[in-house]
Design an enzyme around this catalytic site. Structure first.
Site, PDB file in Angstrom:
ATOM      1  CG  ASP A 165      44.366  31.849  41.426  1.00 35.50           C
ATOM      2  OD1 ASP A 165      43.405  31.908  40.166  1.00 35.50           O
ATOM      3  OD2 ASP A 165      45.559  30.868  41.678  1.00 35.50           O
ATOM      4  CG  LEU A 166      39.553  27.319  41.295  1.00 37.44           C
ATOM      5  CD1 LEU A 166      38.518  27.222  41.960  1.00 37.44           C
ATOM      6  CD2 LEU A 166      38.460  27.381  39.667  1.00 37.44           C
ATOM      7  CG  ASP A 167      42.810  26.771  38.132  1.00 35.67           C
ATOM      8  OD1 ASP A 167      42.368  25.414  38.605  1.00 35.67           O
ATOM      9  OD2 ASP A 167      42.769  27.561  37.402  1.00 35.67           O
ATOM     10  CB  THR A 169      42.759  22.354  39.117  1.00 35.60           C
ATOM     11  OG1 THR A 169      42.670  23.570  39.868  1.00 35.60           O
ATOM     12  CG2 THR A 169      41.782  21.875  39.822  1.00 35.60           C
ATOM     13  CE  LYS A 182      52.024  26.438  39.287  1.00 33.30           C
ATOM     14  NZ  LYS A 182      52.537  25.852  40.871  1.00 33.30           N
ATOM     15  CB  SER A 186      39.326  32.907  38.933  1.00 36.34           C
ATOM     16  OG  SER A 186      40.150  30.897  37.878  1.00 36.34           O
ATOM     17  CB  ALA A 187      42.858  33.321  34.726  1.00 34.59           C
ATOM     18  CE  LYS A 213      43.930  35.874  37.959  1.00 30.71           C
ATOM     19  NZ  LYS A 213      43.926  34.953  39.118  1.00 30.71           N
ATOM     20  CD  GLU A 244      47.389  34.658  41.986  1.00 29.13           C
ATOM     21  OE1 GLU A 244      47.124  33.696  41.754  1.00 29.13           O
ATOM     22  OE2 GLU A 244      46.173  35.188  40.773  1.00 29.13           O
ATOM     23  CG  ASP A 245      48.566  29.425  42.147  1.00 24.00           C
ATOM     24  OD1 ASP A 245      48.108  30.390  41.715  1.00 24.00           O
ATOM     25  OD2 ASP A 245      49.249  27.906  42.046  1.00 24.00           O
TER      26      ASP A 245
END
Ligand code: BG6
Ligand code: MG
Length: 233
Positions: free
Chosen positions: A17-19, A25, A53, A122-123, A153, A177-178
């Site tokens: 995942d990114l953020d 971010t 998130k 990522s979303a 997600k 994932e966070d």
């Protein structure tokens, strides 16, 4: 049918995942939503932000308006989506490598060095420009972002497309994932889920680490070599 390349058979592909996983971010998304909430006359807390998130921009605004009990016309809804994004973009405008979370590069380097297939899942519709800003784009064999998916997600779509792009089966993949919704998406895809963050919040994950500094080389090795259950300290 999926074709089975030797490379993907041997090492389990990893999807990031990114953020909140690669870059910090999540705090900017929060600030931008809080600003909009305040303009609309209500508070928006960090606890409420947990629900945002991993969730698409559109869905976030729907939840925000529910929290504030604000009714919106389609025109207002569309305008607030743009407003939030413009505000968010102003926070990330000058973003650089310094905003990459601790030990992320170390882990990416290590996996890349072993030829582990790597994807982004990522979303966010801003994922590619962010990866460019922090100079991490070259690490990824496949990028799946908010512009590629129809279902947010916890729907597994984003990760299933990533598996497809890496030419591998979903059950081979490992997801970092966070977000609660992101862990659920990984689980729904039949993938191994690694939570990055608070163990209580991410209790549905197969493994949880506070951040990448807690992940050992030994764990990464066992994980990417397909060990069934790995004991963690
Ligand atoms: C996710 C974030 O990665 O992307 C969410 O965790 C965010 O908080 C979503 O809403 C969509 O991001 P963007 O950049 O397309 O508004
Ligand atoms: Mg995230």
């Amino acid at each position: 049918m999926f074709s089975m390349k030797p490379k993907t058979q041997n090492l389990k592909p990893c999807i990031f995942d990114l953020d909140g996983v690669i870059v910090d971010t999540a705090k900017y998304h929060y600030l931008a939503w809080r600003k909009l909430a305040n303009e609309l006359g209500f508070e928006f807390t960090k606890e409420q932000n947990e629900l945002f998130k991993g969730v698409s921009r559109k869905r976030c605004l729907e939840i925000l308006l529910d929290i504030g009990k604000v009714e919106a016309t389609q025109e207002q809804f569309d305008r607030w989506m743009v407003e939030k994004n413009e505000d968010y973009l102003s926070y990330i405008e000058d973003m650089d490598e310094s905003e990459i979370l601790p030990d992320v590069v170390k882990v990416l380097e290590y996996l890349k060095d072993k030829n582990t297939p790597l994807a982004l899942g990522s979303a966010s519709k801003n994922a590619k420009p962010i990866l460019e800003k922090v100079k991490l784009l070259p690490y990824f064999d496949a990028i799946v972002d908010g512009t590629d998916v129809a279902k947010a997600k916890p729907d597994p779509e984003v990760f299933l497309i990533a598996a497809q792009k890496m030419d591998t089966r979903p059950e081979n993949c490992i997801v970092f994932e966070d977000a609660v919704a992101g862990i659920q998406a990984a689980n729904n895809a039949g993938m191994t889920s690694i939570g990055i963050g608070d163990a209580k919040t991410l209790s549905e994950a197969d493994y949880v680490f506070k951040d990448f500094t807690e992940i050992s080389v030994e764990f990464l090795n066992k994980l990417t070599n397909g060990a069934k259950s790995i004991s963690t300290p």
